[in-house]
Design a protein around this motif. Structure first.
Motif, PDB file in Angstrom:
ATOM      1  N   LEU A 109       9.515 -10.481  -2.264  1.00  0.00           N
ATOM      2  CA  LEU A 109       8.973 -10.704  -3.604  1.00  0.00           C
ATOM      3  C   LEU A 109       9.031  -9.453  -4.475  1.00  0.00           C
ATOM      4  N   THR A 110       8.669  -8.308  -3.914  1.00  0.00           N
ATOM      5  CA  THR A 110       8.448  -7.105  -4.724  1.00  0.00           C
ATOM      6  C   THR A 110       9.563  -6.065  -4.668  1.00  0.00           C
ATOM      7  N   GLY A 111      10.387  -6.099  -3.637  1.00  0.00           N
ATOM      8  CA  GLY A 111      11.418  -5.092  -3.491  1.00  0.00           C
ATOM      9  C   GLY A 111      10.959  -3.841  -2.748  1.00  0.00           C
ATOM     10  N   TYR A 112       9.678  -3.787  -2.395  1.00  0.00           N
ATOM     11  CA  TYR A 112       9.207  -2.660  -1.580  1.00  0.00           C
ATOM     12  C   TYR A 112       9.901  -2.717  -0.218  1.00  0.00           C
ATOM     13  N   ASP A 113      10.123  -1.545   0.388  1.00  0.00           N
ATOM     14  CA  ASP A 113      10.590  -1.504   1.771  1.00  0.00           C
ATOM     15  C   ASP A 113       9.369  -1.214   2.650  1.00  0.00           C
ATOM     16  N   ALA A 114       9.569  -1.065   3.962  1.00  0.00           N
ATOM     17  CA  ALA A 114       8.450  -0.833   4.880  1.00  0.00           C
ATOM     18  C   ALA A 114       7.675   0.428   4.504  1.00  0.00           C
ATOM     19  N   ASP A 115       8.393   1.483   4.136  1.00  0.00           N
ATOM     20  CA  ASP A 115       7.726   2.730   3.746  1.00  0.00           C
ATOM     21  C   ASP A 115       6.932   2.544   2.453  1.00  0.00           C
ATOM     22  N   GLY A 116       7.481   1.774   1.536  1.00  0.00           N
ATOM     23  CA  GLY A 116       6.787   1.510   0.271  1.00  0.00           C
ATOM     24  C   GLY A 116       5.509   0.721   0.474  1.00  0.00           C
ATOM     25  N   LEU A 117       5.556  -0.263   1.371  1.00  0.00           N
ATOM     26  CA  LEU A 117       4.342  -1.030   1.675  1.00  0.00           C
ATOM     27  C   LEU A 117       3.295  -0.132   2.325  1.00  0.00           C
ATOM     28  N   ALA A 118       3.738   0.700   3.257  1.00  0.00           N
ATOM     29  CA  ALA A 118       2.812   1.617   3.930  1.00  0.00           C
ATOM     30  C   ALA A 118       2.182   2.571   2.920  1.00  0.00           C
TER      31      ALA A 118
ATOM     32  N   ASP B 102      -4.317  -0.235  -6.777  1.00  0.00           N
ATOM     33  CA  ASP B 102      -4.808  -1.572  -7.103  1.00  0.00           C
ATOM     34  C   ASP B 102      -3.627  -2.512  -7.336  1.00  0.00           C
ATOM     35  N   LEU B 103      -3.928  -3.802  -7.444  1.00  0.00           N
ATOM     36  CA  LEU B 103      -2.852  -4.784  -7.582  1.00  0.00           C
ATOM     37  C   LEU B 103      -2.067  -4.592  -8.873  1.00  0.00           C
ATOM     38  N   ARG B 104      -2.731  -4.135  -9.915  1.00  0.00           N
ATOM     39  CA  ARG B 104      -2.030  -3.863 -11.175  1.00  0.00           C
ATOM     40  C   ARG B 104      -0.930  -2.816 -10.935  1.00  0.00           C
ATOM     41  N   ALA B 105      -1.291  -1.725 -10.284  1.00  0.00           N
ATOM     42  CA  ALA B 105      -0.326  -0.660  -9.989  1.00  0.00           C
ATOM     43  C   ALA B 105       0.691  -1.111  -8.947  1.00  0.00           C
ATOM     44  N   PHE B 106       0.245  -1.884  -7.958  1.00  0.00           N
ATOM     45  CA  PHE B 106       1.145  -2.366  -6.913  1.00  0.00           C
ATOM     46  C   PHE B 106       2.322  -3.125  -7.519  1.00  0.00           C
ATOM     47  N   PHE B 107       2.032  -4.035  -8.433  1.00  0.00           N
ATOM     48  CA  PHE B 107       3.111  -4.815  -9.050  1.00  0.00           C
ATOM     49  C   PHE B 107       3.853  -4.019 -10.122  1.00  0.00           C
ATOM     50  N   ALA B 108       3.164  -3.157 -10.845  1.00  0.00           N
ATOM     51  CA  ALA B 108       3.824  -2.332 -11.863  1.00  0.00           C
ATOM     52  C   ALA B 108       4.824  -1.377 -11.224  1.00  0.00           C
ATOM     53  N   GLN B 109       4.524  -0.893 -10.020  1.00  0.00           N
ATOM     54  CA  GLN B 109       5.386   0.062  -9.338  1.00  0.00           C
ATOM     55  C   GLN B 109       6.374  -0.622  -8.392  1.00  0.00           C
TER      56      GLN B 109
END
Length: 116
Positions: A39-48, A56-63
């Motif tokens: 969904l977001t394009g984060y990789d494992a390191d990005g999720l960690a 926060d969720l606002r920043a999580f999706f913005a980034q």
């Protein structure tokens, strides 16, 4: 009008709830990671990193590196609301993530969840 309080909730507080939900249903953490990265394009390191810095969720999706263009194919009801009809972009993204995790927990095929 006041902003919804979920926007200020940390991803780090929600992520373990997702994992617990799917593991309780016999699924795996890796499946949660797979749908969130899809969904977001984060990789494992990005999720960690998102969990570690408690954004926060606002920043999580913005980034998020890149929201998946196929996310518009996510349909259905979550919390009594049709996700495709949510007008607030951030709320829709949060509900998309909820919907994907729900589908994992229900045992839906990963190919179907990822709208392949």
């Amino acid at each position: 009008m006041a902003e919804h309080r979920i926007y200020g909730t940390s991803f780090a507080s929600i992520y373990p709830l997702y994992v617990t939900k799917v593991e309780r249903k016999g699924r795996e953490r890796a499946q949660v990671d797979e749908v969130i990265t899809w969904l977001t394009g984060y990789d494992a390191d990005g999720l960690a990193a998102a969990v570690a810095d408690e954004r926060d969720l606002r920043a999580f999706f913005a980034q998020a590196p890149a929201m998946n263009p196929a996310a518009d194919l996510i349909t259905g009801v979550i919390c009594g609301i049709r996700v495709e009809q949510i007008e607030d972009t951030l709320m829709q993204q949060i509900r998309w993530m909820d919907k994907l995790v729900d589908e994992v927990a229900r045992g839906k095929r990963m190919q179907s969840i990822l709208r392949a």
